[in-house]
Each structure stands twice: as C-alpha cells, then as structure tokens.
Design a protein around this motif. Structure first.
Motif, mmCIF file in Angstrom:
data_model
loop_
_atom_site.group_PDB
_atom_site.id
_atom_site.type_symbol
_atom_site.label_atom_id
_atom_site.label_comp_id
_atom_site.label_asym_id
_atom_site.label_seq_id
_atom_site.Cartn_x
_atom_site.Cartn_y
_atom_site.Cartn_z
ATOM 1 N N ILE A 73 12.003 9.925 4.727
ATOM 2 C CA ILE A 73 11.179 9.906 3.515
ATOM 3 C C ILE A 73 9.699 10.022 3.870
ATOM 4 N N LEU A 74 9.282 9.320 4.924
ATOM 5 C CA LEU A 74 7.887 9.395 5.364
ATOM 6 C C LEU A 74 7.518 10.824 5.740
ATOM 7 N N LYS A 75 8.399 11.514 6.436
ATOM 8 C CA LYS A 75 8.143 12.908 6.801
ATOM 9 C C LYS A 75 7.999 13.776 5.554
ATOM 10 N N GLU A 76 8.847 13.536 4.547
ATOM 11 C CA GLU A 76 8.787 14.312 3.306
ATOM 12 C C GLU A 76 7.476 14.050 2.561
ATOM 13 N N ILE A 77 7.048 12.791 2.542
ATOM 14 C CA ILE A 77 5.778 12.465 1.889
ATOM 15 C C ILE A 77 4.619 13.125 2.620
ATOM 16 N N ARG A 78 4.633 13.056 3.958
ATOM 17 C CA ARG A 78 3.539 13.643 4.733
ATOM 18 C C ARG A 78 3.489 15.158 4.618
ATOM 19 N N ALA A 79 4.594 15.778 4.248
ATOM 20 C CA ALA A 79 4.607 17.232 4.070
ATOM 21 C C ALA A 79 3.840 17.652 2.827
ATOM 22 N N VAL A 80 3.649 16.718 1.882
ATOM 23 C CA VAL A 80 2.994 17.076 0.630
ATOM 24 C C VAL A 80 1.792 16.197 0.301
ATOM 25 N N SER A 81 1.558 15.117 1.065
ATOM 26 C CA SER A 81 0.514 14.175 0.666
ATOM 27 C C SER A 81 0.008 13.344 1.842
ATOM 28 N N ASN A 82 -1.244 12.893 1.726
ATOM 29 C CA ASN A 82 -1.796 11.947 2.698
ATOM 30 C C ASN A 82 -1.887 10.547 2.099
ATOM 31 N N CYS A 83 -1.090 10.279 1.071
ATOM 32 C CA CYS A 83 -1.041 8.969 0.435
ATOM 33 C C CYS A 83 -0.727 7.887 1.470
ATOM 34 N N PRO A 84 -1.441 6.752 1.464
ATOM 35 C CA PRO A 84 -1.160 5.684 2.429
ATOM 36 C C PRO A 84 0.270 5.163 2.307
ATOM 37 N N VAL A 85 0.921 4.930 3.444
ATOM 38 C CA VAL A 85 2.297 4.421 3.480
ATOM 39 C C VAL A 85 2.363 3.235 4.443
ATOM 40 N N ILE A 86 2.879 2.110 3.953
ATOM 41 C CA ILE A 86 3.124 0.934 4.791
ATOM 42 C C ILE A 86 4.626 0.781 4.959
ATOM 43 N N MET A 87 5.096 0.760 6.205
ATOM 44 C CA MET A 87 6.524 0.645 6.486
ATOM 45 C C MET A 87 6.947 -0.821 6.497
ATOM 46 N N LEU A 88 8.143 -1.085 5.954
ATOM 47 C CA LEU A 88 8.750 -2.410 5.967
ATOM 48 C C LEU A 88 10.087 -2.311 6.699
ATOM 49 N N THR A 89 10.321 -3.179 7.679
ATOM 50 C CA THR A 89 11.605 -3.094 8.374
ATOM 51 C C THR A 89 11.948 -4.376 9.113
ATOM 52 N N ALA A 90 13.251 -4.608 9.224
ATOM 53 C CA ALA A 90 13.755 -5.738 10.004
ATOM 54 C C ALA A 90 13.925 -5.356 11.463
ATOM 55 N N LEU A 91 13.721 -4.081 11.792
ATOM 56 C CA LEU A 91 13.866 -3.604 13.161
ATOM 57 C C LEU A 91 12.630 -4.021 13.959
ATOM 58 N N GLY A 92 12.815 -4.935 14.911
ATOM 59 C CA GLY A 92 11.669 -5.512 15.596
ATOM 60 C C GLY A 92 11.206 -4.791 16.841
#
Length: 226
Positions: free
Chosen positions: A62-81
C-alpha cells in the motif's frame, strides 16, 4: 486536517480515531488492504496511519502504491519489532514508524510532529522545479527566467498542482478545489486547462518534470529535479 487510519484491528482503530478526533482531526477508517488506495484517493488525507499486517494486501504494498501517486506523509504501525522491517518501511518512503503496542497519546504526538514538519517544508511561497519557478503568493510563473502568461483559471490549476507536487488529483478533485462545488459544466474543462498549461510550459525541460496524466487516476505535477 484529515487522517486516514488503515488498521484491521477494530479496537485499535477505534482508539486511534477517538484520540485523533479529540485534538481536532477528521478521521476515516479502513480495515482491509484492498480498500486502502481507493479510500486514499477519495478522502485526500493530510496523513496516513498505516498498519503493516493487513488482510488481502500488506502495508508495504500500500505504501508503494501511495508513493506512486502522492508524497502524503505516512506513519507505519506494526507489531513486527525487527529493525529490518523498520528500515524497509523508511526505505520505501515512510515518514515515521511506530511499533505496537503503543500509547495513543504518543501516536497523536507523532502525527502532530510529522504534519508540523511537512507544513514547514511547504511554507516557502516560491516553488522551484529546475527552470520552472512558481511564486504561489505573487501568482507568478517563470520558465528559465521568462514570465509565462496564463488565464486566471489555468494559473489556479498550476498553482494548486505546484503546492502538491508528485501528488495525483482526479478531475473531480480539481473541479472541487479550483472551479468550486457549484460548477455545473463539463469535466472536460480540466483537460483543456491542462492542455493549455502544458503548451505554456514547453520551455520547461522534460528532464526536470512535466504535468503527467495517470490513466484512470488523474493529473499530477511530476517533478524529477528541483
């Protein structure tokens, strides 16, 4: 300001929405990876809170898809440490990374910090994209130092795209922002405006940027060299 929360755990999404709304943000929630990009393009958020582990499509894609069309800020959330996951997200284009479990107040603070930094980056009224220079406040456009004359409507379209470089807008979004909700004409007016702007910017080297058409999505001011 608007925040898109892409999180499949309903309880977490509900808490994030409550805390963000408490400090004045408009919040839209998405629970499935397949719906994320569609809602992003519909909602036009100022920031995205994006979980990594989602059904049907993960946060990296999804992040790759967003970056293909926008520079909107994205903060990732994950349980993967693992630090490698964090590095992967930042390499793809994430603006920040918050591991789970987290405190909601910290998420709100991170959102404020990223938006404050983004606003600061965009506060300069003069946008320079190689030989193309656009003064947002003075409503002046220069290509290689030469004044470019545009109609007021075409100038408004270009100024809006310049304020949001590398971000895609549909005809409907451009009509809403430039023509207004009460406009009852054809959306072909957007296509004609873009055509005239491109003709006026012929002296802007294609190696530096262009007004690009993304088929099925819309238009963006694509910048290759600032």
């Amino acid at each position: 300001m608007k925040v898109l929360v892409v999180e499949d755990e309903f309880a977490i999404s509900k808490v994030l929405k409550a805390y963000l709304q408490k400090v004045g943000y408009d919040v839209i929630q998405v629970y499935d990876g397949n719906d994320a990009l569609e809602k992003f393009q519909e909602f036009y958020p100022d920031l995205v809170l994006l979980d990594v582990m989602l059904p049907n499509k993960d946060g990296w894609e999804i992040l790759k898809e967003i970056r293909a069309v926008s520079n909107c800020p994205v903060i990732m959330l994950t349980a993967l440490g693992d630090v490698n996951y964090r590095l992967e997200g930042l390499a793809i284009g994430a603006d920040d990374y918050i591991p789970k479990p987290f405190v909601a107040d910290e998420v709100v603070a991170r959102v404020k910090a990223v938006l404050r930094r983004t606003k600061s980056d965009n506060d300069n009224p003069v946008k320079r994209f190689g030989k193309l220079e656009i003064n947002i406040k003075a409503h002046q456009v220069l290509v290689d130092g030469k004044d470019i004359t545009l109609t007021p409507r075409d100038l408004s379209v270009l100024l809006f795209l310049a304020e949001n470089p590398n971000q895609t807008f549909t005809r409907e979004q451009l009509i809403e922002h430039i023509w207004g909700w009460d406009y009852d004409g054809s959306d072909r007016a957007v296509d004609l405006a873009i055509k005239r702007i491109r003709k006026s910017l012929q002296g802007w080297p294609s190696s530096e940027g262009e007004i690009k058409t993304l088929r099925g999505l819309g238009y963006q001011l694509s910048v290759y060299k600032k």
